[in-house]
Scaffold this motif. Structure first.
Motif, PDB file in Angstrom:
ATOM      1  N   PRO A   1     -24.502   5.676 -76.302  1.00 36.43           N
ATOM      2  CA  PRO A   1     -23.482   5.992 -75.296  1.00 36.43           C
ATOM      3  C   PRO A   1     -22.056   5.752 -75.799  1.00 36.43           C
ATOM      4  CG  PRO A   1     -24.578   3.942 -74.748  1.00 36.43           C
ATOM      5  CD  PRO A   1     -25.290   4.504 -75.941  1.00 36.43           C
ATOM      6  N   ALA A   2     -21.909   4.863 -76.764  1.00 35.80           N
ATOM      7  CA  ALA A   2     -20.593   4.560 -77.343  1.00 35.80           C
ATOM      8  C   ALA A   2     -20.818   4.076 -78.763  1.00 35.80           C
ATOM      9  CB  ALA A   2     -19.878   3.482 -76.520  1.00 35.80           C
ATOM     10  N   ARG A   3     -19.791   4.098 -79.548  1.00 38.61           N
ATOM     11  CA  ARG A   3     -19.902   3.641 -80.932  1.00 38.61           C
ATOM     12  C   ARG A   3     -20.388   2.186 -80.966  1.00 38.61           C
ATOM     13  NH1 ARG A   3     -16.114   4.523 -86.011  1.00 38.61           N
ATOM     14  NH2 ARG A   3     -16.827   2.734 -87.211  1.00 38.61           N
ATOM     15  N   GLY A   4     -21.416   1.935 -81.777  1.00 37.31           N
ATOM     16  CA  GLY A   4     -21.957   0.587 -81.905  1.00 37.31           C
ATOM     17  C   GLY A   4     -23.014   0.228 -80.880  1.00 37.31           C
TER      18      GLY A   4
ATOM     19  N   SER B   1     -29.169  -2.370 -78.577  1.00 34.59           N
ATOM     20  CA  SER B   1     -28.297  -3.159 -79.450  1.00 34.59           C
ATOM     21  C   SER B   1     -26.848  -2.791 -79.160  1.00 34.59           C
ATOM     22  CB  SER B   1     -28.627  -2.928 -80.930  1.00 34.59           C
ATOM     23  OG  SER B   1     -28.364  -1.588 -81.289  1.00 34.59           O
ATOM     24  N   GLN B   2     -25.976  -3.756 -79.413  1.00 36.16           N
ATOM     25  CA  GLN B   2     -24.547  -3.558 -79.202  1.00 36.16           C
ATOM     26  C   GLN B   2     -23.787  -4.315 -80.278  1.00 36.16           C
ATOM     27  OE1 GLN B   2     -22.592  -1.732 -76.808  1.00 36.16           O
ATOM     28  NE2 GLN B   2     -21.144  -2.276 -78.418  1.00 36.16           N
ATOM     29  N   ALA B   3     -22.975  -3.595 -81.032  1.00 35.06           N
ATOM     30  CA  ALA B   3     -22.095  -4.243 -82.006  1.00 35.06           C
ATOM     31  C   ALA B   3     -20.980  -4.934 -81.231  1.00 35.06           C
ATOM     32  CB  ALA B   3     -21.522  -3.215 -82.971  1.00 35.06           C
ATOM     33  N   VAL B   4     -20.752  -6.208 -81.524  1.00 41.19           N
ATOM     34  CA  VAL B   4     -19.680  -6.946 -80.853  1.00 41.19           C
ATOM     35  C   VAL B   4     -18.474  -7.137 -81.772  1.00 41.19           C
ATOM     36  CG1 VAL B   4     -21.163  -8.072 -79.160  1.00 41.19           C
ATOM     37  CG2 VAL B   4     -20.806  -9.154 -81.389  1.00 41.19           C
TER      38      VAL B   4
ATOM     39  N   PHE C   1     -21.059  -8.600 -86.364  1.00 40.47           N
ATOM     40  CA  PHE C   1     -22.081  -9.110 -85.439  1.00 40.47           C
ATOM     41  C   PHE C   1     -22.597  -8.018 -84.512  1.00 40.47           C
ATOM     42  CE2 PHE C   1     -19.835 -13.031 -86.518  1.00 40.47           C
ATOM     43  CZ  PHE C   1     -20.902 -13.893 -86.731  1.00 40.47           C
ATOM     44  N   THR C   2     -23.925  -8.026 -84.348  1.00 39.27           N
ATOM     45  CA  THR C   2     -24.589  -7.135 -83.400  1.00 39.27           C
ATOM     46  C   THR C   2     -25.587  -7.966 -82.606  1.00 39.27           C
ATOM     47  OG1 THR C   2     -24.415  -5.255 -84.918  1.00 39.27           O
ATOM     48  CG2 THR C   2     -26.050  -5.075 -83.152  1.00 39.27           C
ATOM     49  N   VAL C   3     -25.585  -7.806 -81.297  1.00 36.38           N
ATOM     50  CA  VAL C   3     -26.612  -8.438 -80.460  1.00 36.38           C
ATOM     51  C   VAL C   3     -27.672  -7.377 -80.165  1.00 36.38           C
ATOM     52  CG1 VAL C   3     -25.109 -10.177 -79.428  1.00 36.38           C
ATOM     53  CG2 VAL C   3     -25.361  -7.966 -78.322  1.00 36.38           C
ATOM     54  N   PHE C   4     -28.911  -7.819 -80.089  1.00 34.94           N
ATOM     55  CA  PHE C   4     -29.978  -6.863 -79.830  1.00 34.94           C
ATOM     56  C   PHE C   4     -31.044  -7.498 -78.954  1.00 34.94           C
ATOM     57  CE2 PHE C   4     -31.297  -9.100 -83.653  1.00 34.94           C
ATOM     58  CZ  PHE C   4     -32.639  -9.369 -83.412  1.00 34.94           C
TER      59      PHE C   4
END
Length: 166
Positions: free
Chosen positions: A76-79, A116-119, A123-126
């Motif tokens: 839906p969005a970058r990262g 997953s989401q790049a913060v 760092f990426t949380v998944f």
């Protein structure tokens, strides 16, 4: 050896493995991506004689004819990534004699979800939910001491983590 319950590693003859595998994948409109894979094969003992039996012409145990998977992902969005995955394992014989007494493991379907989401750039949380529908299934199935044995697969499980890239 089903008669003695002793495991021995020997080459008892020849096998044949025939089939086809295919995979397809690519981007779709709206930030979607679809990937799928399938393997359709037959695994046969061609000439396979042990001290207790002749399995020639039988299908190999623990060898499903069909294995398939499909993934639909959305960015839906970058990262960011949201993904649903379906996996299928087809039925297979529990023992080399293909005995109707023991029959086949019926196979299973599973649904898994991932996000997953790049913060930051490092760092990426998944998180993921495996076996989302909480289906009962076997990781493996066979016959031991003339008894069908099923190793249970995990029930619905949740995992989360933090990934660091350097």
């Amino acid at each position: 050896d089903l008669a003695t319950n002793v495991t021995t590693s020997v080459n008892a003859g020849r096998t044949r493995h025939t089939g086809v595998e295919a995979g397809v994948g690519g981007p779709l409109p709206g930030g979607l991506r679809f990937d799928a894979a399938v393997s359709r094969a037959r695994h046969t003992y061609v000439d396979w004689v042990t001290s207790s039996a002749n399995f020639s012409g039988r299908e190999m145990e623990s060898a499903p004819r069909l294995i398939a998977s499909a993934r639909l992902g959305w960015t839906p969005a970058r990262g960011s990534l949201l993904q649903a995955e379906w996996t299928h394992l087809g039925p297979y014989w529990l023992e080399a004699g293909n005995s109707p007494v023991f029959g086949k493991y019926p196979g299973h379907h599973l649904l898994n979800l991932r996000a997953s989401q790049a913060v930051s750039s490092r760092f990426t949380v998944f998180g993921r939910v495996m076996n989302t529908l909480d289906r009962r299934f076997a990781d493996s199935a066979s016959v031991t001491s003339n008894t069908p044995v099923f190793t249970p697969g995990l029930p619905r499980s949740f995992q989360a983590g933090l990934e660091y890239n350097w």
